[in-house]
Design a protein around this motif. Structure first.
Motif, PDB file in Angstrom:
ATOM      1  N   MET A  11      -5.216  -0.289   0.594  1.00  0.00           N
ATOM      2  CA  MET A  11      -4.368  -0.791  -0.473  1.00  0.00           C
ATOM      3  C   MET A  11      -3.160  -1.459   0.174  1.00  0.00           C
ATOM      4  O   MET A  11      -2.758  -1.093   1.288  1.00  0.00           O
ATOM      5  N   SER A  12      -2.590  -2.414  -0.548  1.00  0.00           N
ATOM      6  CA  SER A  12      -1.348  -3.005  -0.059  1.00  0.00           C
ATOM      7  C   SER A  12      -0.390  -3.174  -1.229  1.00  0.00           C
ATOM      8  O   SER A  12      -0.808  -3.281  -2.386  1.00  0.00           O
ATOM      9  N   VAL A  13       0.889  -3.183  -0.907  1.00  0.00           N
ATOM     10  CA  VAL A  13       1.923  -3.281  -1.937  1.00  0.00           C
ATOM     11  C   VAL A  13       3.143  -3.960  -1.331  1.00  0.00           C
ATOM     12  O   VAL A  13       3.383  -3.863  -0.114  1.00  0.00           O
ATOM     13  N   GLN A  14       3.894  -4.625  -2.155  1.00  0.00           N
ATOM     14  CA  GLN A  14       5.144  -5.219  -1.701  1.00  0.00           C
ATOM     15  C   GLN A  14       6.234  -4.157  -1.736  1.00  0.00           C
ATOM     16  O   GLN A  14       6.240  -3.253  -2.585  1.00  0.00           O
ATOM     17  N   GLU A  15       7.136  -4.292  -0.793  1.00  0.00           N
ATOM     18  CA  GLU A  15       8.289  -3.395  -0.744  1.00  0.00           C
ATOM     19  C   GLU A  15       8.972  -3.352  -2.111  1.00  0.00           C
ATOM     20  O   GLU A  15       9.077  -4.383  -2.798  1.00  0.00           O
ATOM     21  N   ALA A  16       9.397  -2.153  -2.514  1.00  0.00           N
ATOM     22  CA  ALA A  16      10.103  -1.880  -3.768  1.00  0.00           C
ATOM     23  C   ALA A  16       9.171  -1.805  -4.989  1.00  0.00           C
ATOM     24  O   ALA A  16       9.626  -1.417  -6.065  1.00  0.00           O
ATOM     25  N   SER A  82       8.303   1.444  -3.209  1.00  0.00           N
ATOM     26  CA  SER A  82       7.653   1.554  -1.896  1.00  0.00           C
ATOM     27  C   SER A  82       8.568   1.064  -0.776  1.00  0.00           C
ATOM     28  O   SER A  82       9.276   0.050  -0.914  1.00  0.00           O
ATOM     29  N   GLN A  83       8.506   1.778   0.334  1.00  0.00           N
ATOM     30  CA  GLN A  83       9.302   1.424   1.504  1.00  0.00           C
ATOM     31  C   GLN A  83       8.384   1.153   2.695  1.00  0.00           C
ATOM     32  O   GLN A  83       7.249   1.632   2.729  1.00  0.00           O
ATOM     33  N   LEU A  84       8.899   0.385   3.648  1.00  0.00           N
ATOM     34  CA  LEU A  84       8.082   0.042   4.821  1.00  0.00           C
ATOM     35  C   LEU A  84       7.588   1.306   5.529  1.00  0.00           C
ATOM     36  O   LEU A  84       6.482   1.336   6.077  1.00  0.00           O
ATOM     37  N   GLY A  85       8.392   2.347   5.508  1.00  0.00           N
ATOM     38  CA  GLY A  85       8.015   3.601   6.149  1.00  0.00           C
ATOM     39  C   GLY A  85       6.894   4.343   5.444  1.00  0.00           C
ATOM     40  O   GLY A  85       6.386   5.337   5.972  1.00  0.00           O
ATOM     41  N   ASP A  86       6.497   3.862   4.263  1.00  0.00           N
ATOM     42  CA  ASP A  86       5.374   4.488   3.562  1.00  0.00           C
ATOM     43  C   ASP A  86       4.038   4.002   4.109  1.00  0.00           C
ATOM     44  O   ASP A  86       2.987   4.548   3.758  1.00  0.00           O
ATOM     45  N   THR A 114      -0.634  -0.262   3.183  1.00  0.00           N
ATOM     46  CA  THR A 114       0.277  -1.143   3.914  1.00  0.00           C
ATOM     47  C   THR A 114       1.342  -1.639   2.951  1.00  0.00           C
ATOM     48  O   THR A 114       1.015  -2.177   1.886  1.00  0.00           O
ATOM     49  N   VAL A 115       2.601  -1.450   3.337  1.00  0.00           N
ATOM     50  CA  VAL A 115       3.725  -1.942   2.551  1.00  0.00           C
ATOM     51  C   VAL A 115       4.253  -3.196   3.225  1.00  0.00           C
ATOM     52  O   VAL A 115       4.654  -3.164   4.393  1.00  0.00           O
TER      53      VAL A 115
END
Lengths: 117, 113
Positions: A11-16, A82-86, A114-115
């Motif tokens: 899965m992928s997501v944009q930060e925040a 979501s944060q990059l550290g996730d 992946t964020v």
């Protein structure tokens, strides 16, 4: 025997933004625990959140919450803001609360999250 | 507390060799576990122990042996290593009665060639 299935390999997501990871399980046990573990590239297994089956209220830990549907045997993880550290592999896991399976964790196959900035 | 420690971090074995993976915890936990994680997969339970002198098989015990002579230590022995045992091995521990949280070590990456 218990089985845990994670049907989303990646899965992928944009930060925040918010993302939901899916997990289904199969068991004949009436009382059990469900978990989400995070495994970042460091390989360390980190407990994110846990749910006791006899509790109807969904567990929440800061930005992490679950949607536990006992009848449907579904246990999804929602990550808000979501944060990059996730960025990590996320595992759903199950253990019975008694009997011969007491304490033994059964894991799903994992979902790579992946964020993106 | 150091938590759960594992040694070595990495190891390469030849087919047929033997080795022991060490695991120690300093949290006075009764329950200890060994898992393996194959590439891109979840963890599978190899062996577990509910206290000193008591061990039992998990889902994938073949090719492994364990012992639990003290509360702190739970070594995993590989006899006659095979390529199928190439994996990352995790040790974990938990308090009896608080089985709902297992604490994991950093893992040992083992390659059998």
């Amino acid at each position: 025997a218990q089985t845990v299935t994670q049907s989303q390999p990646e899965m992928s997501v944009q930060e925040a933004e918010t993302v939901t990871l899916s997990c289904t399980y199969d068991t004949s046990e009436n009382n059990y625990y469900l978990f989400w573990y995070k495994q970042p590239p460091s390989r360390q297994m980190i407990l994110v959140i846990r749910q006791e089956a006899y509790k109807q209220q969904n567990a929440t830990e800061n930005r992490f919450s679950v949607n536990f549907q006992k009848a449907a045997k579904s246990f999804s993880l929602k990550i808000s803001d979501s944060q990059l550290g996730d960025t990590a592999m996320y595992f759903c896991a199950f253990t019975a609360a008694g009997g011969t399976s007491y304490g033994k964790l059964t894991f799903g196959q994992g979902t790579i999250l992946t964020v993106h900035p | 507390n150091a938590g759960v420690t594992q040694t070595p971090k990495f190891r390469i074995l030849k087919i047929g060799q033997s080795m022991t993976l060490q695991c120690t915890q300093d949290m006075n936990h009764n329950y200890m576990y060994w898992y393996r994680q194959d590439p891109g997969m979840g963890l599978k339970l190899i062996y577990y122990s509910v206290g000193a002198g008591i061990t039992d098989k998990g889902e994938v015990p073949n090719g492994y042996n364990v012992s639990r002579s003290t509360t702190e230590d739970f070594p995993l022995r590989l006899e006659l290593a095979a390529p199928s045992q190439t994996s990352v091995y995790f040790c974990a521990s938990s308090l009896a009665g608080e089985v709902n949280e297992q604490f994991f070590g950093p893992g040992t990456r083992l390659t059998v060639l």
